[in-house]
Design a protein around this motif. Structure first.
Motif, PDB file in Angstrom:
ATOM      1  N   SER A   1       0.823  -1.202   0.000  1.00  0.00           N
ATOM      2  CA  SER A   1       0.000   0.000   0.000  1.00  0.00           C
ATOM      3  C   SER A   1       0.860   1.257   0.000  1.00  0.00           C
ATOM      4  N   LEU A   2       1.953   1.232   0.781  1.00  0.00           N
ATOM      5  CA  LEU A   2       2.848   2.383   0.791  1.00  0.00           C
ATOM      6  C   LEU A   2       3.499   2.579  -0.573  1.00  0.00           C
ATOM      7  N   ALA A   3       3.842   1.471  -1.234  1.00  0.00           N
ATOM      8  CA  ALA A   3       4.435   1.585  -2.564  1.00  0.00           C
ATOM      9  C   ALA A   3       3.440   2.203  -3.546  1.00  0.00           C
ATOM     10  N   VAL A   4       2.197   1.738  -3.483  1.00  0.00           N
ATOM     11  CA  VAL A   4       1.164   2.304  -4.369  1.00  0.00           C
ATOM     12  C   VAL A   4       0.966   3.785  -4.070  1.00  0.00           C
ATOM     13  N   ALA A   5       0.919   4.133  -2.764  1.00  0.00           N
ATOM     14  CA  ALA A   5       0.722   5.531  -2.389  1.00  0.00           C
ATOM     15  C   ALA A   5       1.896   6.391  -2.847  1.00  0.00           C
ATOM     16  N   GLY A   6       3.119   5.876  -2.663  1.00  0.00           N
ATOM     17  CA  GLY A   6       4.291   6.641  -3.057  1.00  0.00           C
ATOM     18  C   GLY A   6       4.373   6.862  -4.559  1.00  0.00           C
ATOM     19  N   VAL A   7       4.180   5.778  -5.329  1.00  0.00           N
ATOM     20  CA  VAL A   7       4.226   5.908  -6.785  1.00  0.00           C
ATOM     21  C   VAL A   7       3.087   6.799  -7.272  1.00  0.00           C
ATOM     22  N   GLY A   8       1.905   6.606  -6.694  1.00  0.00           N
ATOM     23  CA  GLY A   8       0.758   7.422  -7.103  1.00  0.00           C
ATOM     24  C   GLY A   8       0.976   8.893  -6.821  1.00  0.00           C
ATOM     25  N   THR A   9       1.548   9.211  -5.656  1.00  0.00           N
ATOM     26  CA  THR A   9       1.810  10.610  -5.328  1.00  0.00           C
ATOM     27  C   THR A   9       2.849  11.215  -6.275  1.00  0.00           C
ATOM     28  N   ALA A  10       3.850  10.412  -6.629  1.00  0.00           N
ATOM     29  CA  ALA A  10       4.856  10.909  -7.580  1.00  0.00           C
ATOM     30  C   ALA A  10       4.225  11.214  -8.937  1.00  0.00           C
ATOM     31  N   VAL A  11       3.360  10.291  -9.399  1.00  0.00           N
ATOM     32  CA  VAL A  11       2.682  10.527 -10.678  1.00  0.00           C
ATOM     33  C   VAL A  11       1.787  11.760 -10.593  1.00  0.00           C
ATOM     34  N   LEU A  12       1.082  11.908  -9.486  1.00  0.00           N
ATOM     35  CA  LEU A  12       0.228  13.081  -9.300  1.00  0.00           C
ATOM     36  C   LEU A  12       1.047  14.365  -9.306  1.00  0.00           C
ATOM     37  N   ALA A  13       2.197  14.339  -8.628  1.00  0.00           N
ATOM     38  CA  ALA A  13       3.032  15.539  -8.574  1.00  0.00           C
ATOM     39  C   ALA A  13       3.480  15.960  -9.976  1.00  0.00           C
ATOM     40  N   VAL A  14       3.905  14.955 -10.768  1.00  0.00           N
ATOM     41  CA  VAL A  14       4.334  15.268 -12.131  1.00  0.00           C
ATOM     42  C   VAL A  14       3.159  15.808 -12.946  1.00  0.00           C
ATOM     43  N   GLY A  15       2.017  15.159 -12.836  1.00  0.00           N
ATOM     44  CA  GLY A  15       0.841  15.605 -13.580  1.00  0.00           C
ATOM     45  C   GLY A  15       0.396  16.991 -13.172  1.00  0.00           C
ATOM     46  N   TRP A  16       0.378  17.252 -11.844  1.00  0.00           N
ATOM     47  CA  TRP A  16      -0.036  18.575 -11.379  1.00  0.00           C
ATOM     48  C   TRP A  16       0.934  19.673 -11.845  1.00  0.00           C
ATOM     49  N   LEU A  17       2.224  19.370 -11.738  1.00  0.00           N
ATOM     50  CA  LEU A  17       3.209  20.367 -12.148  1.00  0.00           C
ATOM     51  C   LEU A  17       3.132  20.631 -13.654  1.00  0.00           C
TER      52      LEU A  17
ATOM     53  N   GLY B   1       2.672  18.472  -0.743  1.00  0.00           N
ATOM     54  CA  GLY B   1       3.065  18.352   0.665  1.00  0.00           C
ATOM     55  C   GLY B   1       1.979  17.738   1.528  1.00  0.00           C
ATOM     56  N   VAL B   2       0.748  18.165   1.319  1.00  0.00           N
ATOM     57  CA  VAL B   2      -0.357  17.608   2.109  1.00  0.00           C
ATOM     58  C   VAL B   2      -0.565  16.132   1.771  1.00  0.00           C
ATOM     59  N   SER B   3      -0.340  15.750   0.529  1.00  0.00           N
ATOM     60  CA  SER B   3      -0.462  14.336   0.151  1.00  0.00           C
ATOM     61  C   SER B   3       0.563  13.485   0.902  1.00  0.00           C
ATOM     62  N   VAL B   4       1.814  13.965   0.962  1.00  0.00           N
ATOM     63  CA  VAL B   4       2.844  13.230   1.714  1.00  0.00           C
ATOM     64  C   VAL B   4       2.484  13.155   3.196  1.00  0.00           C
ATOM     65  N   MET B   5       1.970  14.239   3.757  1.00  0.00           N
ATOM     66  CA  MET B   5       1.561  14.225   5.161  1.00  0.00           C
ATOM     67  C   MET B   5       0.415  13.247   5.402  1.00  0.00           C
ATOM     68  N   SER B   6      -0.505  13.136   4.446  1.00  0.00           N
ATOM     69  CA  SER B   6      -1.619  12.188   4.592  1.00  0.00           C
ATOM     70  C   SER B   6      -1.100  10.754   4.627  1.00  0.00           C
ATOM     71  N   ILE B   7      -0.119  10.445   3.758  1.00  0.00           N
ATOM     72  CA  ILE B   7       0.459   9.095   3.758  1.00  0.00           C
ATOM     73  C   ILE B   7       1.148   8.813   5.096  1.00  0.00           C
ATOM     74  N   ALA B   8       1.911   9.790   5.589  1.00  0.00           N
ATOM     75  CA  ALA B   8       2.619   9.600   6.854  1.00  0.00           C
ATOM     76  C   ALA B   8       1.640   9.398   8.011  1.00  0.00           C
ATOM     77  N   LEU B   9       0.572  10.180   8.027  1.00  0.00           N
ATOM     78  CA  LEU B   9      -0.419  10.034   9.090  1.00  0.00           C
ATOM     79  C   LEU B   9      -1.107   8.676   9.024  1.00  0.00           C
ATOM     80  N   GLY B  10      -1.460   8.249   7.812  1.00  0.00           N
ATOM     81  CA  GLY B  10      -2.103   6.939   7.677  1.00  0.00           C
ATOM     82  C   GLY B  10      -1.193   5.806   8.094  1.00  0.00           C
TER      83      GLY B  10
END
Length: 410
Positions: free
Chosen positions: A114-130, A150-159
């Motif tokens: 799940s962490l791998a999916v969240a990490g890869v997904g956040t990276a893809v989102l960051a590239v897409g958003w930028l 930043g808030v996405s990374v914080m959400s993963i850390a909190l979860g």
């Protein structure tokens, strides 16, 4: 995720549904209000058949299944966000549902995957958003993109923190249950061991007493008319043996009743003189050799040594009758050796010497619970035990008990 049937199982989906509705309203209402206030030139939410509204609704409603399918919920929210910002719909609060989905993926997922999916997904989102914000005006508005990252990374850390706490709590509960089961099993094992110990005590005490009483009653019946004094002495021995046995049995049975006032009497080598006296009274020509002890024996070794001697003498009285017996107790540096040797029945000694049997004697090894019980006592202390006929037609019992027993259950 474990749900309690009947109470918590129905409340959790209802809570998630309410949360999904709240997030959906916040995304749609907040984004629409913010876009109207800014008056930007971004694509209206109603464009392309109200696609902007549809993506905001989809990203919010997916929160309702965040616990059941956390990966699917996150991927749906992520795709909706990429399409939303890729089509240049107005920025606002359309990322609430994505953040909740990211948190849920880390909190209710299966750990590393799940962490791998969240990490890869956040990276893809960051590239897409930028990429979508590469030509945004004014340029300061790109700060919202970094804020979302930043808030996405914080959400993963909190979860992940919540998941780790839950795993630790579950492990602690499992260890507590395992420890409780282990304590119960150990308690049952101690009870079984105590029952076995009491059974051995009963067997040794009763068997020895019955053997002595049987011999003395036979002597009494034989000499009652001719030698009344000898008959009186035999009856006195019967009385003393039965009285002592009754006291021991009362103490042993008191333990079974749970009577704390009584305890199983401790039998030890200090009673060896009484034991040899009873054996001689039963007709045995007993010779005793006891080397002095430099230090007191451990209680388990002392009790086992006495019971082995008692059972050996009882077997001689029951199976052989009056004969010559040698008892040797030799303490060593790290062990105590006990040897009980009888010469067999006098009438069979000559035959055994002239015609030895395959077993080396005139008798087969004595069977029954006596030898088995002696062997068990030795093995429980980590000692060695041997019982076999002798070439002269007798029988010999040898026991070596370590002075530092590996396991004491007696």
């Amino acid at each position: 995720m474990n749900l309690r049937p009947g109470s918590f199982s129905l409340r959790v989906p209802a809570q998630d549904l309410l949360l999904a509705l709240f997030v959906t309203v916040m995304q749609v209402q907040g984004t629409a209000a913010l876009a109207a206030a800014r008056g930007t030139e971004q694509r209206p939410l109603s464009d392309l058949g109200h696609l902007g509204f549809a993506l905001l609704v989809l990203g919010g409603l997916v929160v309702a299944v965040r616990r059941l399918w956390p990966v699917a919920a996150f991927l749906t929210a992520a795709v909706a966000s990429l399409v939303y910002y890729g089509l240049e719909f107005p920025d606002g609060y359309g990322w609430f549902g994505l953040l909740v989905s990211l948190y849920s993926l880390a909190a209710y997922g299966d750990g590393r995957r799940s962490l791998a999916v969240a990490g890869v997904g956040t990276a893809v989102l960051a590239v897409g958003w930028l990429y979508a914000a590469s030509d945004v005006e004014p340029r300061e508005a790109i700060g919202w993109v970094f804020f979302r990252i930043g808030v996405s990374v914080m959400s993963i850390a909190l979860g992940e923190s919540v998941r780790s706490r839950r795993v630790i709590a579950a492990d602690a509960q499992l260890r507590a249950e395992l420890a409780e089961r282990t304590r119960e099993e150990e308690a049952r094992a101690r009870v079984d061991a105590e029952r076995l110990r009491i059974a051995r005590e009963v067997h040794d005490t009763v068997a020895h007493a019955i053997a002595i009483i049987n011999v003395q009653s036979g002597v009494t019946a034989h000499v009652l008319d001719k030698r009344p004094e000898q008959a009186r002495e035999a009856l006195r021995t019967i009385e003393e043996t039965s009285s002592r046995t009754l006291r021991e049995m009362r103490a042993i049975l008191g333990v079974l009743r749970g009577d704390d006032n009584d305890c199983v009497p401790h039998a030890g080598l200090e009673q060896i003189d009484d034991l040899t006296t009873e054996a001689r009274a039963a007709g045995l020509d007993l010779t005793l050799h006891v080397d002095p002890l430099e230090e007191p024996l451990p209680s388990a070794v002392d009790s086992a040594a006495y019971r082995i001697l008692q059972e050996s003498i009882t077997n001689i009285i029951r199976h052989t009758g009056p004969t010559r017996v040698t008892v040797a107790v030799n303490p060593g540096i790290d062990h105590l050796e006990i040897r009980v040797t009888d010469q067999g029945r006098p009438a069979l000694q000559g035959a055994a010497l002239s015609r030895p049997s395959p077993n080396g004697g005139s008798k087969q090894p004595r069977s029954g619970r006596g030898i088995l019980g002696m062997r068990e006592r030795c093995q429980l202390l980590g000692g060695d035990f041997n019982a076999e006929p002798t070439p002269g037609g007798g029988f010999e019992v040898t026991a070596r008990l370590p002075l530092a027993p590996t396991e004491s259950r007696l």
